[in-house]
Design a protein around this motif. Structure first.
Motif, PDB file in Angstrom:
ATOM      1  N   GLU A  32       0.822  -1.202   0.000  1.00 55.67           N
ATOM      2  CA  GLU A  32       0.000   0.000   0.000  1.00 55.67           C
ATOM      3  C   GLU A  32       0.860   1.258   0.000  1.00 55.67           C
ATOM      4  O   GLU A  32       0.534   2.241  -0.673  1.00 55.67           O
ATOM      5  N   ASP A  33       1.983   1.235   0.720  1.00 55.93           N
ATOM      6  CA  ASP A  33       2.874   2.397   0.750  1.00 55.93           C
ATOM      7  C   ASP A  33       3.425   2.707  -0.640  1.00 55.93           C
ATOM      8  O   ASP A  33       3.472   3.865  -1.056  1.00 55.93           O
ATOM      9  N   TYR A  35       2.103   1.808  -3.543  1.00 57.30           N
ATOM     10  CA  TYR A  35       1.001   2.262  -4.391  1.00 57.30           C
ATOM     11  C   TYR A  35       0.655   3.720  -4.092  1.00 57.30           C
ATOM     12  O   TYR A  35       0.482   4.525  -5.008  1.00 57.30           O
ATOM     13  N   ARG A  36       0.572   4.088  -2.815  1.00 55.99           N
ATOM     14  CA  ARG A  36       0.247   5.477  -2.442  1.00 55.99           C
ATOM     15  C   ARG A  36       1.325   6.438  -2.938  1.00 55.99           C
ATOM     16  O   ARG A  36       1.023   7.524  -3.433  1.00 55.99           O
ATOM     17  N   TYR A  37       2.582   6.051  -2.813  1.00 55.79           N
ATOM     18  CA  TYR A  37       3.682   6.894  -3.283  1.00 55.79           C
ATOM     19  C   TYR A  37       3.588   7.098  -4.789  1.00 55.79           C
ATOM     20  O   TYR A  37       3.714   8.220  -5.288  1.00 55.79           O
ATOM     21  N   ASP A  38       3.355   6.020  -5.527  1.00 55.47           N
ATOM     22  CA  ASP A  38       3.271   6.109  -6.979  1.00 55.47           C
ATOM     23  C   ASP A  38       2.059   6.939  -7.396  1.00 55.47           C
ATOM     24  O   ASP A  38       2.151   7.759  -8.309  1.00 55.47           O
ATOM     25  N   PHE A  39       0.934   6.730  -6.730  1.00 58.93           N
ATOM     26  CA  PHE A  39      -0.266   7.503  -7.047  1.00 58.93           C
ATOM     27  C   PHE A  39      -0.022   8.991  -6.786  1.00 58.93           C
ATOM     28  O   PHE A  39      -0.450   9.843  -7.562  1.00 58.93           O
ATOM     29  N   ASP A  40       0.686   9.310  -5.691  1.00 58.96           N
ATOM     30  CA  ASP A  40       0.993  10.705  -5.390  1.00 58.96           C
ATOM     31  C   ASP A  40       1.861  11.315  -6.482  1.00 58.96           C
ATOM     32  O   ASP A  40       1.680  12.491  -6.842  1.00 58.96           O
TER      33      ASP A  40
END
Length: 98
Positions: A32-33, A35-40
């Motif tokens: 999840e970390d 994915y969240r970093y990439d989405f950001d």
């Protein structure tokens, strides 16, 4: 993608399926970390592009211009979206291996 393409999609084949389906296959498997970093990073890129376009066209006109361009260039936009899905899926895979 025709309505029958999904019948022939091999879920175990990394090269099978649409770029969109493969991106989501990969995105749901990473931490999840990550994915969240990439989405950001994606959101930052979108924000920068919007700000640049607002400087040229104004905030009020931006949505109309984007919608009009998308309608007039549907196949080009769809092809570019596929390319972006493949690019971002590749970035996720690369980040997994780091």
């Amino acid at each position: 993608m025709s309505k029958y393409d999904v019948l022939f999609e091999d879920e175990d084949d990394i090269f099978g399926g649409s770029p969109q389906s493969k991106y989501w296959d990969i995105a749901t498997q990473v931490s999840e970390d990550l994915y969240r970093y990439d989405f950001d990073e994606i959101m930052t890129k979108i924000a920068v592009m919007e700000k640049m376009l607002m400087q040229q066209h104004g905030e009020e006109e931006l949505d109309r211009i984007v919608e009009s361009y998308a309608i007039m260039n549907q196949s080009e936009i769809e092809n570019h979206k596929k390319s972006l899905y493949m690019e971002y899926a590749g970035r996720l895979i690369y980040k997994i291996s780091d």
